[in-house]
Each structure stands twice: as structure tokens, then as C-alpha cells.
Motif scaffolding. Structure first.
Motif, PDB file in Angstrom:
ATOM      1  N   LYS A  70       0.869  -1.189   0.024  1.00  0.00           N
ATOM      2  CA  LYS A  70       0.088  -0.031   0.117  1.00  0.00           C
ATOM      3  C   LYS A  70       0.635   1.181  -0.153  1.00  0.00           C
ATOM      4  O   LYS A  70       0.605   2.366  -0.620  1.00  0.00           O
ATOM      5  CB  LYS A  70      -0.927  -0.087   1.416  1.00  0.00           C
ATOM      6  N   SER A  71       1.976   1.424   0.880  1.00  0.00           N
ATOM      7  CA  SER A  71       2.898   2.409   0.893  1.00  0.00           C
ATOM      8  C   SER A  71       3.629   2.633  -0.539  1.00  0.00           C
ATOM      9  O   SER A  71       3.499   3.633  -1.172  1.00  0.00           O
ATOM     10  CB  SER A  71       3.922   2.273   1.947  1.00  0.00           C
ATOM     11  N   TYR A  72       3.924   1.674  -1.078  1.00  0.00           N
ATOM     12  CA  TYR A  72       4.436   1.773  -2.452  1.00  0.00           C
ATOM     13  C   TYR A  72       3.756   2.193  -3.521  1.00  0.00           C
ATOM     14  O   TYR A  72       3.726   3.016  -4.350  1.00  0.00           O
ATOM     15  CB  TYR A  72       4.828   0.269  -2.783  1.00  0.00           C
ATOM     16  N   VAL A  73       2.286   1.485  -3.377  1.00  0.00           N
ATOM     17  CA  VAL A  73       1.282   1.772  -4.391  1.00  0.00           C
ATOM     18  C   VAL A  73       1.039   3.375  -4.426  1.00  0.00           C
ATOM     19  O   VAL A  73       0.740   4.285  -5.246  1.00  0.00           O
ATOM     20  CB  VAL A  73       0.058   0.878  -4.579  1.00  0.00           C
ATOM     21  N   ASP A  74       0.570   3.785  -3.071  1.00  0.00           N
ATOM     22  CA  ASP A  74       0.158   5.244  -2.667  1.00  0.00           C
ATOM     23  C   ASP A  74       1.162   6.274  -3.197  1.00  0.00           C
ATOM     24  O   ASP A  74       0.652   7.361  -3.895  1.00  0.00           O
ATOM     25  CB  ASP A  74      -0.047   5.196  -1.404  1.00  0.00           C
ATOM     26  N   ARG A  75       2.373   5.912  -2.960  1.00  0.00           N
ATOM     27  CA  ARG A  75       3.560   6.852  -3.579  1.00  0.00           C
ATOM     28  C   ARG A  75       3.507   7.082  -5.110  1.00  0.00           C
ATOM     29  O   ARG A  75       3.724   7.920  -5.716  1.00  0.00           O
ATOM     30  CB  ARG A  75       4.899   6.514  -3.106  1.00  0.00           C
ATOM     31  N   VAL A  76       3.401   5.688  -5.725  1.00  0.00           N
ATOM     32  CA  VAL A  76       3.056   5.714  -7.297  1.00  0.00           C
ATOM     33  C   VAL A  76       2.056   6.482  -7.676  1.00  0.00           C
ATOM     34  O   VAL A  76       1.930   7.401  -8.744  1.00  0.00           O
ATOM     35  CB  VAL A  76       3.266   4.327  -7.811  1.00  0.00           C
ATOM     36  N   LEU A  77       1.083   6.254  -7.022  1.00  0.00           N
ATOM     37  CA  LEU A  77      -0.216   7.068  -7.498  1.00  0.00           C
ATOM     38  C   LEU A  77      -0.366   8.323  -7.309  1.00  0.00           C
ATOM     39  O   LEU A  77      -0.782   8.919  -7.856  1.00  0.00           O
ATOM     40  CB  LEU A  77      -1.556   6.426  -6.691  1.00  0.00           C
TER      41      LEU A  77
ATOM     42  N   ASN B  65       1.745 -11.041  -9.600  1.00  0.00           N
ATOM     43  CA  ASN B  65       1.035  -9.722  -9.782  1.00  0.00           C
ATOM     44  C   ASN B  65       1.867  -8.494  -9.260  1.00  0.00           C
ATOM     45  O   ASN B  65       1.941  -7.450  -9.949  1.00  0.00           O
ATOM     46  CB  ASN B  65      -0.500  -9.860  -8.870  1.00  0.00           C
ATOM     47  N   PHE B  66       2.581  -8.850  -8.302  1.00  0.00           N
ATOM     48  CA  PHE B  66       3.472  -7.831  -7.668  1.00  0.00           C
ATOM     49  C   PHE B  66       4.619  -7.423  -8.742  1.00  0.00           C
ATOM     50  O   PHE B  66       4.910  -5.982  -8.872  1.00  0.00           O
ATOM     51  CB  PHE B  66       3.907  -8.095  -6.294  1.00  0.00           C
ATOM     52  N   GLN B  67       5.083  -8.368  -9.126  1.00  0.00           N
ATOM     53  CA  GLN B  67       6.110  -8.198 -10.242  1.00  0.00           C
ATOM     54  C   GLN B  67       5.857  -7.330 -11.362  1.00  0.00           C
ATOM     55  O   GLN B  67       6.370  -6.752 -12.272  1.00  0.00           O
ATOM     56  CB  GLN B  67       6.717  -9.469 -10.644  1.00  0.00           C
ATOM     57  N   ASN B  68       4.369  -8.002 -11.943  1.00  0.00           N
ATOM     58  CA  ASN B  68       3.871  -7.110 -12.982  1.00  0.00           C
ATOM     59  C   ASN B  68       3.507  -5.766 -12.869  1.00  0.00           C
ATOM     60  O   ASN B  68       3.851  -4.840 -13.691  1.00  0.00           O
ATOM     61  CB  ASN B  68       2.363  -7.885 -13.271  1.00  0.00           C
ATOM     62  N   VAL B  69       3.205  -5.305 -11.478  1.00  0.00           N
ATOM     63  CA  VAL B  69       3.050  -3.837 -11.240  1.00  0.00           C
ATOM     64  C   VAL B  69       4.195  -3.356 -10.936  1.00  0.00           C
ATOM     65  O   VAL B  69       4.545  -2.144 -11.556  1.00  0.00           O
ATOM     66  CB  VAL B  69       2.243  -3.979  -9.743  1.00  0.00           C
ATOM     67  N   GLN B  70       5.212  -4.022 -10.647  1.00  0.00           N
ATOM     68  CA  GLN B  70       6.466  -3.373 -10.497  1.00  0.00           C
ATOM     69  C   GLN B  70       7.303  -3.159 -11.853  1.00  0.00           C
ATOM     70  O   GLN B  70       7.879  -2.074 -12.301  1.00  0.00           O
ATOM     71  CB  GLN B  70       7.597  -4.283  -9.724  1.00  0.00           C
ATOM     72  N   LEU B  71       7.052  -4.123 -12.880  1.00  0.00           N
ATOM     73  CA  LEU B  71       7.517  -3.967 -13.962  1.00  0.00           C
ATOM     74  C   LEU B  71       6.819  -2.706 -14.848  1.00  0.00           C
ATOM     75  O   LEU B  71       7.671  -1.864 -15.718  1.00  0.00           O
ATOM     76  CB  LEU B  71       7.170  -5.294 -14.968  1.00  0.00           C
TER      77      LEU B  71
ATOM     78  N   ILE C 258       5.457  -0.201 -13.552  1.00  0.00           N
ATOM     79  CA  ILE C 258       5.797   1.103 -12.825  1.00  0.00           C
ATOM     80  C   ILE C 258       7.375   1.379 -13.324  1.00  0.00           C
ATOM     81  O   ILE C 258       7.717   2.698 -13.541  1.00  0.00           O
ATOM     82  CB  ILE C 258       6.048   1.039 -11.098  1.00  0.00           C
ATOM     83  N   ASN C 259       8.378   0.704 -13.521  1.00  0.00           N
ATOM     84  CA  ASN C 259       9.512   0.674 -14.222  1.00  0.00           C
ATOM     85  C   ASN C 259       9.673   1.195 -15.558  1.00  0.00           C
ATOM     86  O   ASN C 259      10.369   2.193 -15.956  1.00  0.00           O
ATOM     87  CB  ASN C 259      10.425  -0.320 -13.990  1.00  0.00           C
ATOM     88  N   LEU C 260       8.625   0.794 -16.334  1.00  0.00           N
ATOM     89  CA  LEU C 260       8.688   1.341 -17.616  1.00  0.00           C
ATOM     90  C   LEU C 260       7.823   2.633 -17.669  1.00  0.00           C
ATOM     91  O   LEU C 260       8.556   3.524 -18.649  1.00  0.00           O
ATOM     92  CB  LEU C 260       7.544   0.237 -18.383  1.00  0.00           C
TER      93      LEU C 260
END
Length: 421
Positions: free
Chosen positions: A135-142, A242-248, A250-252
Motif C-alpha cells: 500500500k505504501s509503495y502503490v500510494d507513492r506511485v499514485l 501480480n506484484f512483479q507485473n505492477v513493479q514492471l 512502474i519501471n516502464l
């Protein structure tokens, strides 16, 4: 002989039969206490060994565990057979040995019961940790996503305004000689090209962020599934995927928007997620202490001590025929009896004034009292009096009946002899 035995049972009546059943039941309970003590010792020994083996070599832990459980049982048995006034040093040494052994047993058994009681909490805490990190990671990305889209909208509005001004010849960059010329001239084509590029870029960002939102939703669903999944391993693997997909994604996006995005958290592996609790003395701290686990660990050792103590302290069994005869003859020597408030026959066991004056030796009858007290046939009221237990009445009634029948038989023989003369 058979008729004599049958007549004896018949004369004794229901009371004798009930007393026999009661004596048998008490004996069976006493015999059953032995395997219970052994099973409790094995159970507490296992939990003690489990906690101890995390700190020292397993074979040494096994030897120490056997020593601890042996000390608990032996000290409990010995404690029931000694009095502190008789030998205080020995009494306190036995008590100290028992306390030390129980402290060690409870302390190391606590780790096993703590693991059992905190297993669900451990799973919940680890799952909540994953949720918090994600949640902390996704919130910062959002937050960055919102800022990027806001900037894109601002750029689009500016590009649209530039196109309009270039079309009507009012743009600030147009030379004075070309202003106020309406139409699709070179300036308009230039700013229109910029507008189309901005529009295409915004559409691409919106599409990429939309795909990211879908992946984030899948990730959240897979995290929630960990709480109810029957196959934890496959559910956890799906969550990591699913987490790796989100991370990929975000990196792109980080490369496309030209700025660095937050670093992804390092989630625990499946082995770490399902690992058992590792015992440590931090479990005894105020924040981690489990009162339930402590009570369970103490309860098992308490029952072991209690049953071992009662095994030595309680009556070892019924009286033999010789003991019954001895007890009956010795009890007849007491002279003061009464019915107490419990509706039981109570007798005074101390010497009377006349017996003291005659220096009467009451060793035999006091031995009988001690025997009956140890076997559970008498109950002590105070230092001077005891009362009959319910299982003693049929025995005394049987002996009295035998005496009466014997007297009747002797009287009959005497009358017959007198008649013959």
C-alpha cells in the motif's frame, strides 16, 4: 466352607457389597493415576525439549529434559512423604529442586505453547506487513501518477491555446508583420504538431496508467486471497507474480515520464511467510508476552506435580484380612465416641486421665489409627479427634457381626452341653 462364605456375604448385606465396589473403584483410580502421570511427563517433556533444543544441541537438550521431568516426579513423590519439621534441610532442598525443575520446564515449554497460540496472529501480522508495504509503495506511485496527469492536462491546455492563437494570428511569437492573419499558416502548423504530439502522449499515459490500475487491482485481490486460500503456496505465488507485473509497469512508466519512481519494497519469500516462530527470550517481554501460553505451560506441570504428590499421599489400597482384624481389636480399646455435626462417628484418640495415671501404652491402637488414616478409612479432625470415613463402617459392621455370631454359637454350644448333662 462355601456355605460359610455365602452366609458371610449374605449377612454383611448391601453395605459390604457397596464398600467392595467403592474400594475397587478407588484402587482403579489410583492405578490409572500412574499412566496419567507418565503421559503428562511425556507431554511436558516434549514441550520442554522443543524449547530447549532451539538453544543447545538436541541430544544435550534431551538429556536435560529427562533430568527435569525426573526431578519433578521424584521430588513430588518425596515431598508427600516428608515433613518439614522432621528434617527442614531435606524438606527445603526437595522444594528448591522442585521449584527449579518446574521453572525450567515452564520456561522452555512456554515457547511451544506460544507458537501454537500465536500461529494465527503470526499469519495475520505477516499478511498485514505485506499489505502495508504494498500500500505504501502503490500510494507513492499514485501520487506521482496524479502529478504527471495533472501536468499533462496543463500542457494540453497550453498547446491547445497556442494552436488557437496561431490560427488567429494573435500568438506572442508571431512577428508584427504576420499578426492578425487568420488561417493555417506555418505558425499554426508548428503549434498544431506540438498539440498532436501532446495529445498522443497524454493518450499513451492514460492507457498505461489504466493498465497499471488493473494490475494494482489484481495485486490487491491476490493479497486478500491469502487470508482465505486453502493452498497458501499457489496463492502466494500468484500474489508475487501480480506484484512483479505492477513493479514492471512502474519501471516502464519511470522511463517514459523521465523521473524516478519510488523503490519497490522487498517482500518476504514463501518460506519466510510460512516459517514457524523462532523461540527467543523476547517472547517474555511485556509487548510479546502471552498469558494464555504461560498458563498452559504451567498447568501441565502443575497437574504432574499434583498427581505425583497424591500418588504417594493417598491410601495405597484396601485392608487385608489380618489388617482388618488388627484394626478392629485396636479400635475397641478407645472409649470416647460421639456423633459429630457431619453425622459421622467421631472418636478421641488421646489418652484419658485414667490411662495417663496408669501410664497406659497406647502404641498398638495409635498404630491402627495411623494405618487407617494413611489408607483413607479415617479422617483427621484435629490433633485429638478423628472421624470414620464411609468405607470403614461396613468393615466394622462385618467384624461386629462375626463376633456376635461367634458369641451366639458359643452360647448355643454351652446350652446344649448343659442340656446333655
Amino acid at each position: 466352607m462355601k456355605n460359610s462364605e455365602f452366609s458371610k456375604i449374605k449377612a454383611s448385606g448391601v453395605g459390604y457389597f457397596i464398600n467392595s465396589i467403592q474400594t475397587l473403584f478407588v484402587g482403579l483410580l489410583r492405578i490409572w493415576t500412574i499412566p496419567i502421570v507418565l503421559m503428562l511427563s511425556l507431554a511436558t517433556g516434549f514441550t520442554t525439549y522443543y524449547g530447549l533444543s532451539h538453544f543447545i544441541t538436541p541430544w544435550i537438550a534431551l538429556i536435560i529434559t529427562i533430568a527435569i521431568q525426573s526431578i519433578i516426579v521424584i521430588s513430588s513423590l518425596e515431598l508427600a512423604g516428608i515433613h518439614w519439621r522432621a528434617n527442614r534441610m531435606r524438606y527445603f532442598s526437595v522444594v528448591c529442586s522442585l521449584v527449579v525443575a518446574m521453572t525450567a520446564s515452564i520456561s522452555f515449554s512456554y515457547f511451544k505453547f506460544y507458537e501454537i497460540s500465536q500461529q494465527d496472529n503470526l499469519h495475520i501480522n505477516r499478511l498485514n506487513q505485506i499489505r502495508t508495504d504494498v500500500k505504501s509503495y502503490v500510494d507513492r506511485v499514485l501520487v506521482i501518477k496524479g502529478e504527471v496527469l495533472k501536468q499533462q492536462r496543463a500542457d494540453m491546455e497550453k498547446a491547445s491555446l497556442d494552436v488557437q492563437q496561431a490560427y488567429f494570428g494573435t500568438h506572442a511569437q508571431i512577428a508584427e508583420g504576420y499578426k492578425k492573419q487568420v488561417g493555417e499558416g506555418p505558425f499554426w502548423k508548428h503549434y498544431n504538431q506540438i498539440y498532436l504530439e501532446k495529445k498522443e502522449q497524454q493518450a499513451k499515459f492514460e492507457h498505461d496508467f489504466s493498465e497499471l490500475d488493473k494490475d494494482i487491482q489484481k495485486l490487491q485481490v491476490s493479497i486478500n486471497a491469502l487470508d482465505v486460500a486453502t493452498n497458501i503456496e499457489s496463492a502466494y505465488a500468484a500474489m508475487l507474480e501480480n506484484f512483479q507485473n505492477v513493479q514492471l509497469k512502474i519501471n516502464l512508466l519511470s522511463g517514459n515520464i523521465g523521473q524516478s519512481l519510488p523503490e519497490a519494497p522487498l517482500l518476504m519469500t514463501y518460506k519466510q511467510f510460512t516459517a514457524d516462530i523462532q523461540p527467543s527470550f523476547a517472547m517474555w517481554s511485556d509487548s510479546n508476552f502471552s498469558f494464555f501460553a504461560f498458563i498452559c505451560a504451567a498447568m501441565a506441570d502443575f497437574f504432574t506435580v499434583l498427581l505425583s504428590y497424591r500418588l504417594e499421599f493417598t491410601a495405597p489400597g484396601p485392608l487385608t484380612a489380618e489388617e482388618e482384624e488388627l484394626v478392629f481389636e485396636c479400635l475397641r480399646q478407645f472409649t470416647e465416641f460421639r456423633i459429630n455435626k457431619n453425622n459421622e462417628l467421631e472418636m478421641t484418640i488421646e489418652k484419658t486421665e485414667i490411662e495417663r495415671a496408669k501410664r497406659y501404652s497406647d502404641w498398638s491402637r495409635m498404630f491402627a489409627v495411623g494405618l487407617l488414616l494413611s489408607r483413607g478409612f479415617l479422617r483427621k479432625i484435629d490433633d485429638k479427634t478423628v472421624e470414620f470415613a464411609p468405607n470403614l463402617y461396613p468393615l466394622i459392621a462385618e467384624k461386629m457381626s462375626d463376633k456376635i455370631n461367634k458369641l451366639k454359637a458359643e452360647s448355643t454350644i454351652t446350652r446344649q452341653a448343659d442340656a446333655d448333662e
